[in-house]
Design an enzyme around this catalytic site. Structure first.
Site, PDB file in Angstrom:
ATOM      1  N   ASP A  91      82.960 -19.792  52.384  1.00  0.00           N
ATOM      2  CA  ASP A  91      84.277 -20.244  52.814  1.00  0.00           C
ATOM      3  C   ASP A  91      84.611 -19.509  54.113  1.00  0.00           C
ATOM      4  O   ASP A  91      83.953 -18.530  54.470  1.00  0.00           O
ATOM      5  CB  ASP A  91      85.306 -19.957  51.722  1.00  0.00           C
ATOM      6  CG  ASP A  91      86.629 -20.664  51.974  1.00  0.00           C
ATOM      7  OD1 ASP A  91      86.696 -21.504  52.891  1.00  0.00           O
ATOM      8  OD2 ASP A  91      87.602 -20.371  51.245  1.00  0.00           O
ATOM      9  N   ASP A 126      89.593 -24.774  58.392  1.00  0.00           N
ATOM     10  CA  ASP A 126      90.551 -25.875  58.249  1.00  0.00           C
ATOM     11  C   ASP A 126      91.897 -25.325  57.781  1.00  0.00           C
ATOM     12  O   ASP A 126      92.017 -24.165  57.396  1.00  0.00           O
ATOM     13  CB  ASP A 126      90.018 -26.911  57.257  1.00  0.00           C
ATOM     14  CG  ASP A 126      89.713 -26.297  55.900  1.00  0.00           C
ATOM     15  OD1 ASP A 126      90.554 -26.436  55.007  1.00  0.00           O
ATOM     16  OD2 ASP A 126      88.639 -25.672  55.738  1.00  0.00           O
ATOM     17  N   ALA A 192      92.482 -27.740  48.991  1.00  0.00           N
ATOM     18  CA  ALA A 192      93.865 -27.462  48.589  1.00  0.00           C
ATOM     19  C   ALA A 192      94.248 -28.120  47.271  1.00  0.00           C
ATOM     20  O   ALA A 192      95.357 -28.636  47.116  1.00  0.00           O
ATOM     21  CB  ALA A 192      94.830 -27.887  49.707  1.00  0.00           C
ATOM     22  N   CYS A 275      79.831 -20.560  19.716  1.00  0.00           N
ATOM     23  CA  CYS A 275      78.844 -20.632  20.795  1.00  0.00           C
ATOM     24  C   CYS A 275      77.619 -19.832  20.367  1.00  0.00           C
ATOM     25  O   CYS A 275      77.722 -18.885  19.574  1.00  0.00           O
ATOM     26  CB  CYS A 275      79.451 -20.057  22.082  1.00  0.00           C
ATOM     27  SG  CYS A 275      78.311 -19.857  23.446  1.00  0.00           S
ATOM     28  N   CYS A 277      75.291 -18.675  22.841  1.00  0.00           N
ATOM     29  CA  CYS A 277      74.703 -18.077  24.047  1.00  0.00           C
ATOM     30  C   CYS A 277      74.232 -16.656  23.718  1.00  0.00           C
ATOM     31  O   CYS A 277      74.545 -16.118  22.643  1.00  0.00           O
ATOM     32  CB  CYS A 277      75.709 -18.086  25.188  1.00  0.00           C
ATOM     33  SG  CYS A 277      77.001 -16.811  25.048  1.00  0.00           S
ATOM     34  N   CYS A 280      77.238 -14.431  22.595  1.00  0.00           N
ATOM     35  CA  CYS A 280      77.876 -14.780  21.324  1.00  0.00           C
ATOM     36  C   CYS A 280      76.916 -14.656  20.151  1.00  0.00           C
ATOM     37  O   CYS A 280      77.348 -14.515  19.000  1.00  0.00           O
ATOM     38  CB  CYS A 280      78.436 -16.198  21.400  1.00  0.00           C
ATOM     39  SG  CYS A 280      79.725 -16.370  22.656  1.00  0.00           S
TER      40      CYS A 280
END
Length: 580
Positions: A91, A126, A192, A275, A277, A280
């Site tokens: 950015d 921008d 935005a 979960c 993963c 978890c």
């Protein structure tokens, strides 16, 4: 020299699986870029790469304004600074501009700095206009943004974002998108929009994204700035978003918040982890709560990343299976504001229909009343009404209502859960031709059935369904068992070519591609010079040269509008060339 390519691999709704290549590095889209704060790493960039995140985003303005980071980035480059060998996007400070009202750098300075530190994808400075700003301010900010875009276009030597601004004014968003599409940029973020998501204004988000998509070139990836909650992925991808970024995985972890695909939960509320993963599977909620804050934050951030990755994979699998709308419908019910956004999206019928594939790998399921507004349903009804003018004999379908009898074998009428309550009559030999003619009218348009008026239709001994379609011993087409539509043979393509006026169902290629298409080789987008705008993804098409001489027939991956502008990737999967 900018090395950048984007090609489409599969699609459903307005979503697409794509292949994005920048400087020799490739990522499959839709993809998310985890935000990396170069001053505070919770999860290292190297760990992100090992987890399968092949693209990250960081803030070049923070690096520019932090002396030690700036000097090091200029000395060794951003990839070594972050210890990350994937695609790095940055950015420009626009987010800080929106949050704090100003930044201490010029547009040209930040662009040149991004290039010097070796980013893969830059962003010019921008002016992001927040939602509901006075129109005069939105217009003035957009004027400055477009001026800076023109400046960036003239000096950039790297792939670059050009963010679509315009606050919550759809006409300004579309205007900005059209002006930026005329310039030489690679990716178009919708800017935005974080305030809209933070306040659950998802319906307004739909308006902003679609207004932007209506003005953008379809061959450029679209990035939804600041979107990273898995709850929104299916809806956003169905709108046509290709890229996401967010620091949510880390910000939520710092606040002891636990991401799921349906929403966010607080760690203190959980007795069980829903979960499996690595985090978890190893710890209980109570064990995490008892950990030191720093370690707990890191583990929650890792879990949040796994959930983000899992949901994007689920979205991509839905695209491959043709079930993205089903996933959107399911996810929309996680929050009333999401459901309102889903219904708003379905109001954009024309935009959605232009991008909707004509056939899918999965059957149609009426999962809700809203599913009757999906573009595939609307299109089927409209085409059936047209076919009924020539084939008026009708039957009653439990989902689609009255439809021409001779369409009962074809997608989506036969391939739906309503099939249980719908008797599909197998065609008799003396009427099988009418089925084929009606399907041709449905699939290729008015008068297409005439190409098969003298056809002989072979019926399968095993199933009784149509299979090979011939005339005078020559193969015209094949009736596809999976969706009841027609795959053209060269003789059938020749007949359609004679009956359908130019440019109906045509993909026009240049002289370089002509000899390859004649030999049955695939057509790539860079060789396409024109196409019928009514072509939809996965249509059976006629490949012709610039003199409208038939070269081949095959299935297109792109819509007619996309065929005209894409410069890379497969355009038509050719089945047969005229020399074969």
């Amino acid at each position: 020299m900018v090395e950048f390519k984007f090609e489409v691999k599969a699609r459903d709704a307005a979503g697409r699986i794509g292949k994005l290549t920048v400087n020799g590095k490739t990522v499959e889209t839709p993809a998310i870029m985890p935000v990396i704060n170069p001053k505070q790493l919770i999860v290292t960039p190297k760990e992100l790469k090992e987890m399968g995140f092949d693209m990250v985003i960081t803030n070049s303005y923070i690096i520019y304004k932090t002396p030690e980071l700036r000097e090091k980035a200029l000395e060794i480059g951003i990839h070594q600074l972050l210890d990350y060998d994937g695609i790095i996007e940055v950015d420009s400070g626009s987010f800080q501009l929106m949050r704090y009202g100003g930044v201490d750098v010029t547009n040209r300075e930040i662009i040149e700095f991004q290039e010097r530190i070796g980013v893969d994808i830059g962003t010019f400075l921008d002016i992001p206009t927040p939602p509901d700003a006075p129109r005069e301010k939105a217009e003035e900010d957009l004027r400055i943004t477009l001026e800076r875009a023109k400046e960036a276009e003239g000096v950039k030597n790297i792939a670059m974002n050009a963010a679509v601004q315009g606050s919550t004014y759809p006409d300004l968003r579309t205007y900005a998108a059209r002006k930026l599409s005329e310039m030489n940029f690679e990716i178009h973020p919708v800017g935005a929009v974080v305030p809209l998501m933070e306040s659950y204004r998802y319906k307004d988000l739909v308006d902003v994204v679609i207004a932007s998509k209506l003005g953008l070139r379809p061959d450029r990836p679209v990035h939804l700035f600041g979107a990273g909650h898995p709850m929104i992925f299916a809806l956003a991808v169905a709108m046509g978003v290709d890229l996401f970024d967010s620091a949510s995985y880390a910000l939520y972890a710092k606040d002891d918040r636990y991401l799921t695909s349906e929403g966010t939960k607080r760690l203190e509320e959980l007795e069980y982890f829903p979960c499996s993963c690595p985090v978890c599977s190893r710890y209980t909620p109570q064990e995490l709560r008892e950990m030191p804050k720093e370690e707990r934050t890191r583990l929650l951030a890792l879990h949040n990343l796994w959930v983000i990755r899992e949901e994007l994979n689920r979205v991509k699998q839905a695209i491959k299976e043709g079930t993205l709308w089903e996933l959107v419908d399911e996810r929309a019910r996680s929050h009333p504001k999401m459901f309102a956004a889903y219904k708003r999206l379905l109001e954009y019928r024309d935009y959605l229909e232009r991008n909707e594939p004509v056939t899918k790998a999965s059957a149609f399921f009426k999962v809700s009343e809203e599913s009757l507004s999906w573009p595939i349903v609307q299109r089927a009804r409209e085409r059936a009404e047209r076919v009924a003018k020539k084939f008026p004999e009708k039957v009653s379908h439990p989902i689609f209502g009255e439809i021409p009898r001779y369409l009962i074998l074809s997608y989506p009428f036969a391939q739906s859960e309503g099939e249980e309550d719908f008797t599909i009559t197998k065609p008799r030999k003396n009427e099988a031709k009418k089925y084929v003619m009606a399907i041709a009218e449905y699939q290729f348009g008015e008068r297409a059935g005439e190409a098969f008026k003298d056809a002989f239709v072979e019926l399968s001994r095993k199933t009784g369904m149509p299979r090979q379609i011939k005339a005078k011993g020559r193969h015209l087409a094949t009736f596809r068992a999976e969706d009841g539509l027609l795959t053209l043979g060269i003789e059938g393509a020749k007949r359609l070519h004679q009956i359908l006026p130019f440019p109906r169902m045509r993909v026009v290629v240049n002289s370089d591609a002509e000899p390859f298409a004649r030999k049955g080789k695939n057509v790539f987008a860079k060789f396409v010079v024109d196409a019928d705008p009514v072509i939809r993804p996965y249509d059976e098409v006629l490949v012709v040269n610039e003199r409208d001489e038939l070269l081949a027939t095959g299935q297109t991956l792109l819509s007619g509008e996309e065929l005209k502008v894409f410069g890379s990737g497969l355009a038509v999967k050719v089945r047969r060339g005229v020399e074969k």
